[in-house]
Design an enzyme around this catalytic site. Structure first.
Site, PDB file in Angstrom:
ATOM      1  N   CYS A   2      66.734  67.962  31.237  1.00  0.00           N
ATOM      2  CA  CYS A   2      65.427  68.008  31.044  1.00  0.00           C
ATOM      3  C   CYS A   2      65.199  67.705  29.375  1.00  0.00           C
ATOM      4  O   CYS A   2      65.762  68.055  28.506  1.00  0.00           O
ATOM      5  CB  CYS A   2      64.517  69.363  31.324  1.00  0.00           C
ATOM      6  SG  CYS A   2      64.777  69.747  33.053  1.00  0.00           S
ATOM      7  N   ARG A  27      68.528  62.924  29.265  1.00  0.00           N
ATOM      8  CA  ARG A  27      68.729  64.269  29.505  1.00  0.00           C
ATOM      9  C   ARG A  27      68.379  64.895  31.015  1.00  0.00           C
ATOM     10  O   ARG A  27      68.488  65.760  31.459  1.00  0.00           O
ATOM     11  CB  ARG A  27      67.827  65.113  28.699  1.00  0.00           C
ATOM     12  CG  ARG A  27      67.864  64.859  27.282  1.00  0.00           C
ATOM     13  CD  ARG A  27      66.932  65.708  26.411  1.00  0.00           C
ATOM     14  NE  ARG A  27      67.113  66.916  26.391  1.00  0.00           N
ATOM     15  CZ  ARG A  27      68.021  67.697  25.801  1.00  0.00           C
ATOM     16  NH1 ARG A  27      68.772  67.167  24.927  1.00  0.00           N
ATOM     17  NH2 ARG A  27      68.155  69.076  25.678  1.00  0.00           N
ATOM     18  N   TRP A  84      65.654  67.096  34.984  1.00  0.00           N
ATOM     19  CA  TRP A  84      67.150  67.385  35.869  1.00  0.00           C
ATOM     20  C   TRP A  84      67.044  68.378  36.619  1.00  0.00           C
ATOM     21  O   TRP A  84      66.848  69.636  36.099  1.00  0.00           O
ATOM     22  CB  TRP A  84      68.053  67.343  34.922  1.00  0.00           C
ATOM     23  CG  TRP A  84      69.470  67.188  35.525  1.00  0.00           C
ATOM     24  CD1 TRP A  84      70.050  66.192  35.899  1.00  0.00           C
ATOM     25  CD2 TRP A  84      70.244  68.366  35.860  1.00  0.00           C
ATOM     26  NE1 TRP A  84      71.133  66.346  36.483  1.00  0.00           N
ATOM     27  CE2 TRP A  84      71.420  67.841  36.616  1.00  0.00           C
ATOM     28  CE3 TRP A  84      70.334  69.632  35.817  1.00  0.00           C
ATOM     29  CZ2 TRP A  84      72.532  68.487  37.094  1.00  0.00           C
ATOM     30  CZ3 TRP A  84      71.347  70.713  36.446  1.00  0.00           C
ATOM     31  CH2 TRP A  84      72.469  69.901  36.887  1.00  0.00           C
ATOM     32  N   ASN A 110      62.451  73.128  29.453  1.00  0.00           N
ATOM     33  CA  ASN A 110      63.850  72.940  29.302  1.00  0.00           C
ATOM     34  C   ASN A 110      64.550  73.998  29.219  1.00  0.00           C
ATOM     35  O   ASN A 110      64.819  75.090  28.564  1.00  0.00           O
ATOM     36  CB  ASN A 110      64.329  71.672  28.252  1.00  0.00           C
ATOM     37  CG  ASN A 110      65.846  71.581  28.126  1.00  0.00           C
ATOM     38  OD1 ASN A 110      66.221  71.430  26.926  1.00  0.00           O
ATOM     39  ND2 ASN A 110      66.522  71.689  29.237  1.00  0.00           N
ATOM     40  N   GLY A 111      65.449  74.467  30.412  1.00  0.00           N
ATOM     41  CA  GLY A 111      66.043  75.546  30.325  1.00  0.00           C
ATOM     42  C   GLY A 111      66.259  76.315  31.958  1.00  0.00           C
ATOM     43  O   GLY A 111      65.732  75.602  33.054  1.00  0.00           O
ATOM     44  N   GLU A 487      90.846  61.170  31.364  1.00  0.00           N
ATOM     45  CA  GLU A 487      89.530  60.799  30.776  1.00  0.00           C
ATOM     46  C   GLU A 487      89.096  59.181  31.456  1.00  0.00           C
ATOM     47  O   GLU A 487      87.893  59.128  31.908  1.00  0.00           O
ATOM     48  CB  GLU A 487      89.372  60.550  29.324  1.00  0.00           C
ATOM     49  CG  GLU A 487      88.144  59.879  28.637  1.00  0.00           C
ATOM     50  CD  GLU A 487      86.988  60.644  28.880  1.00  0.00           C
ATOM     51  OE1 GLU A 487      86.869  61.742  29.348  1.00  0.00           O
ATOM     52  OE2 GLU A 487      85.828  60.083  28.376  1.00  0.00           O
ATOM     53  N   LYS A 491      85.721  58.824  33.728  1.00  0.00           N
ATOM     54  CA  LYS A 491      84.729  57.824  33.343  1.00  0.00           C
ATOM     55  C   LYS A 491      84.613  56.922  34.584  1.00  0.00           C
ATOM     56  O   LYS A 491      83.236  56.574  34.861  1.00  0.00           O
ATOM     57  CB  LYS A 491      85.413  56.794  32.219  1.00  0.00           C
ATOM     58  CG  LYS A 491      84.635  56.245  31.231  1.00  0.00           C
ATOM     59  CD  LYS A 491      83.913  57.172  30.182  1.00  0.00           C
ATOM     60  CE  LYS A 491      83.187  58.276  30.536  1.00  0.00           C
ATOM     61  NZ  LYS A 491      83.085  59.284  29.470  1.00  0.00           N
ATOM     62  N   GLU A 494      82.258  58.878  37.420  1.00  0.00           N
ATOM     63  CA  GLU A 494      81.091  59.163  37.038  1.00  0.00           C
ATOM     64  C   GLU A 494      80.114  58.221  37.012  1.00  0.00           C
ATOM     65  O   GLU A 494      78.837  58.072  37.308  1.00  0.00           O
ATOM     66  CB  GLU A 494      80.968  60.018  35.616  1.00  0.00           C
ATOM     67  CG  GLU A 494      81.246  59.334  34.306  1.00  0.00           C
ATOM     68  CD  GLU A 494      81.234  60.189  33.276  1.00  0.00           C
ATOM     69  OE1 GLU A 494      80.468  61.252  33.343  1.00  0.00           O
ATOM     70  OE2 GLU A 494      81.872  59.955  32.267  1.00  0.00           O
ATOM     71  N   HIS A 510     103.938  64.862  44.653  1.00  0.00           N
ATOM     72  CA  HIS A 510     104.155  66.350  45.378  1.00  0.00           C
ATOM     73  C   HIS A 510     102.865  66.309  46.194  1.00  0.00           C
ATOM     74  O   HIS A 510     102.054  67.421  46.058  1.00  0.00           O
ATOM     75  CB  HIS A 510     104.289  67.396  44.292  1.00  0.00           C
ATOM     76  CG  HIS A 510     105.530  67.109  43.442  1.00  0.00           C
ATOM     77  ND1 HIS A 510     106.634  67.683  44.269  1.00  0.00           N
ATOM     78  CD2 HIS A 510     105.828  66.728  42.218  1.00  0.00           C
ATOM     79  CE1 HIS A 510     107.734  67.531  43.498  1.00  0.00           C
ATOM     80  NE2 HIS A 510     107.339  66.849  42.268  1.00  0.00           N
ATOM     81  N   LYS A 612      73.108  64.036  30.495  1.00  0.00           N
ATOM     82  CA  LYS A 612      74.137  63.863  29.216  1.00  0.00           C
ATOM     83  C   LYS A 612      74.172  65.334  28.364  1.00  0.00           C
ATOM     84  O   LYS A 612      75.450  65.674  28.148  1.00  0.00           O
ATOM     85  CB  LYS A 612      73.431  63.040  28.141  1.00  0.00           C
ATOM     86  CG  LYS A 612      74.423  62.788  27.084  1.00  0.00           C
ATOM     87  CD  LYS A 612      74.073  61.541  26.317  1.00  0.00           C
ATOM     88  CE  LYS A 612      75.276  61.316  25.216  1.00  0.00           C
ATOM     89  NZ  LYS A 612      76.625  60.996  25.957  1.00  0.00           N
TER      90      LYS A 612
HETATM   91  C1  G6P Z   1      77.977  65.858  30.280  1.00  0.00           C
HETATM   92  C2  G6P Z   1      78.145  64.269  29.684  1.00  0.00           C
HETATM   93  C3  G6P Z   1      79.671  64.050  29.134  1.00  0.00           C
HETATM   94  C4  G6P Z   1      80.039  65.098  28.396  1.00  0.00           C
HETATM   95  C5  G6P Z   1      79.968  66.545  28.956  1.00  0.00           C
HETATM   96  C6  G6P Z   1      79.983  67.512  27.525  1.00  0.00           C
HETATM   97  O1  G6P Z   1      78.835  65.922  31.351  1.00  0.00           O
HETATM   98  O2  G6P Z   1      77.786  63.734  30.734  1.00  0.00           O
HETATM   99  O3  G6P Z   1      79.809  62.811  28.943  1.00  0.00           O
HETATM  100  O4  G6P Z   1      81.436  64.988  28.053  1.00  0.00           O
HETATM  101  O5  G6P Z   1      78.573  66.837  29.278  1.00  0.00           O
HETATM  102  O6  G6P Z   1      79.050  67.279  26.688  1.00  0.00           O
HETATM  103  P1  G6P Z   1      79.114  67.786  25.202  1.00  0.00           P
HETATM  104  O7  G6P Z   1      77.703  67.216  24.688  1.00  0.00           O
HETATM  105  O8  G6P Z   1      79.337  69.299  25.185  1.00  0.00           O
HETATM  106  O9  G6P Z   1      80.055  66.752  24.661  1.00  0.00           O
END
Ligand code: G6P
Length: 617
Positions: A2, A27, A84, A110-111, A487, A491, A494, A510, A612
């Protein structure tokens, strides 16, 4: 999780709020809404005909912008929200702003309000009628319940009753030129400009108008009107706060001609690496902070983070352990505090977070502090909670990162973890001065090598564009290549919605190898000459079961002569020390994921269901 914004000033509020929301959409983007007030004298209305103009709409911000009612919004003061969803499905009615029962108070939140059910029941027993399924509506209803002419008094009582986390923007029909903001555990900034003042979840929302901001602290209340901003505490005493001038401009938060922020941010990485190296290895704030750390004080090092930041921690662990011969733990922040962690004052807890606002990482930091551990943040956002509350903090020089899937901040986090590992190894007497300088030179060479990958992007682009039909992609590697495989897999899944998993090369057989069949893609990462033969055997094992292999690595051409196999495509990365190879693999893996998602026509910057900055548990 949010985004909220508020504006009061001399300009029309609606376009300013919509523009701010556009910059906060990262957000959350399930729905958006806006509430405006115009002075009733200006409208020539009677008290009973006077109230908020509210437009709220399920879907992306574009839907709100296209709503004909939005064009009719008039006024110079208003609040906006991009959501969100947590409590209640994404719908028009559950969108913010929320109003109290008699439409006198409007809020954006937001929260999460953890005790909203109890508060709601109490208010309903007194006659309140709720219209949404959200936890947030209880704030508006409660504020109206307490309101008897003094909005600040009503809000102080409201905040005292709320449990959970909140950043709030509040307006009241009786004070049409004022917005009140308060935060607890969620970010909030106040922007001051020549034509008016702002509240916002993050700096990019106000950058078009000002670079002068205040970062709010928990429990502070900001009262803003068009000419001034006043901060008070819960006893209504005025507080003086330092103003910050943000050093980056609006261009940094624009796409700059790229089709997506993600591609722009991937492309910025040579500069980001260079800037981060500069402030960390040359003269800069990070260097000063690292110089202060005495690793001999600690008998335990724990790295904790979420998402990609956790994957950066996984890579960092290999570098620490290899250079220091000391075991390092990497914990998911969401698990850390619930496992009764074994930490004490001889533990260094490193918190990695782009936003510095991830709820679980903040909670891990507070848990670590409560148990007496030393805390060290690695953060991108200056003024964020982790930046402020960790005992020491290092900053990634990534600038604003807008795409939900992190790229450049991840790469900068790696640089800081390498730097810490080098310092720890030197501190522990594990590196001679000469060896240290040699490793530093390897790190200084990374930006140019990153640029080399980007100059040759066509090969990856072409290959990835042909991968959009895959239903499942596995990523394998050994040792540090396994860490970066995690990673790569994150990537891809997502942003492209293709199922993917990362496996240690030796572990695939395994169980998971049963999933390999014709038309499975296995991305194989090989940057360690000593392990190249082993990972190639794993590649052969999947090829013989029908898989195609994309081999990414830098071990040197001769070792890849075995790539004559038509099932293998080899894309060579620049040579570098194996410990720092994640920095180069990451860029190739980001491009791979990006071009697949972009070729599928997906909204790369805003993948479904994600946000994010994850400010809820
Ligand atoms: C969300 C984002 C990721 C990020 C993660 C942790 O899931 O989409 O890209 O790695 O949060 O966020 P931070 O701000 O703590 O790195």
């Amino acid at each position: 999780m949010c985004g909220i914004i508020g504006y009061t000033g001399r300009k029309k509020a609606a376009p300013i709020i919509l523009d701010g929301l556009k910059r906060l959409e990262y957000r959350g983007y399930d729905s958006a809404g806006i509430a405006l007030l115009t002075r009733r004298e200006d409208l020539g209305l009677r008290r009973e005909d006077y109230g908020f103009q509210v437009v709220k709409q399920k879907g992306r911000l574009a839907a709100l912008e296209e709503n004909p009612k939005t064009a009719k919004l008039e006024g110079f003061t208003g609040i906006g929200h991009t959501r969100w969803a947590t409590h209640g499905e994404p719908s028009d009615i559950n969108s913010h702003p929320h109003l109290g029962g008699s439409n006198r108070v409007a809020i954006v939140h937001n929260g999460i309000i953890e005790n909203y059910k109890q508060l709601k029941a109490k208010l309903e027993s007194k006659g309140a009628r709720f219209v949404s399924q959200t936890d947030s509506e209880v704030i508006a209803q409660l504020a109206e319940h307490y309101y008897s002419g003094d909005l600040i008094d009503a809000l102080i009582k409201t905040f005292n009753a709320l449990q959970g986390s909140f950043a709030l923007g509040v307006m009241c029909v009786d004070n049409p030129d004022i917005i009140i903001a308060v935060r607890k555990d969620n970010p909030l900034i106040i922007g001051v400009s020549e034509h008016g003042n702002f509240i916002a979840s993050d700096v990019p929302a106000v950058l078009n108008h000002t670079n002068k901001v205040y970062y709010m602290e928990d429990g502070e209340i900001a009262v803003i009107n068009k000419d001034e901003v006043t901060f008070i505490n819960s006893d209504k005493e005025v507080i003086t706060k330092p103003q910050t001038t943000v050093t980056w401009g609006v261009d940094d938060a624009e796409k700059g001609g790229y089709p997506h922020f993600m591609l722009k941010e991937i492309t910025e990485q040579p500069k980001v690496l260079n800037d981060t190296v500069n402030i960390t290895f040359n003269e800069g704030e990070n260097k000063k902070t690292i110089d202060k750390i005495d690793f001999l004080m600690f008998n335990r090092i724990v790295i904790t983070a979420c998402g990609s930041a956790y994957n950066a921690g996984l890579c960092g662990r290999y570098v620490f352990e290899k250079l220091c011969r000391r075991s390092v733990e990497v914990e998911l922040a969401s698990e850390f505090r619930y496992k009764d962690p074994i930490i004490d004052e001889k533990t260094l807890v490193i918190l990695v977070s782009q936003s510095g606002e991830t709820a679980d990482t903040i909670a891990a930091m507070r848990e670590a502090k409560a148990r007496g551990a030393a805390t060290l943040g690695i953060v991108n956002v200056i003024g964020s909670t982790i930046a402020k509350e960790s005992a020491l903090c290092l900053f990634t020089a990534a600038g604003p990162e807008i795409a939900v899937a992190t790229t450049k901040a991840f790469s900068a986090q790696l640089i800081l973890l390498y730097a810490l590992a080098l310092k720890a190894a030197a501190n522990m007497g594990r590196l001679t001065e000469g060896a240290l300088l040699k490793l530093e030179d390897e790190i200084r060479a990374l930006p140019a090598k990153a640029a080399e990958i980007l100059e040759n992007v066509d090969v990856l682009q072409k290959y990835s564009s042909n991968c959009i039909g895959y239903k499942s992609v596995f990523f394998i590697g050994r040792n540090i290549d396994y860490a970066i495989a995690a990673e790569g897999s994150l990537k891809l899944k997502e942003i492209s919605y293709i199922h993917s998993e990362a496996y240690a090369g030796g572990e695939l057989k395994h169980g998971t190898i049963s999933l390999i069949e014709d038309n499975t893609l296995v991305v194989t990462i090989s940057n360690n000459p000593a392990l190249h033969g082993k990972i190639m055997s794993n590649a052969e094992q999947v090829i013989s079961r029908g898989a195609n292999v994309l081999l990414l690595g830098n071990c040197g051409g001769a070792r890849f002569e075995d790539c004559g196999n038509e099932k293998i495509t080899f894309i060579k990365l620049p040579c570098c020390h194996e410990l720092f190879s994640p920095s180069l693999s990451a860029i190739a893996l980001q491009l791979f994921a990006y071009y697949i998602a972009a070729n599928k026509g997906l909204d790369v910057d805003k993948p479904r269901n994600l946000a994010k900055s994850v400010t809820v548990e």
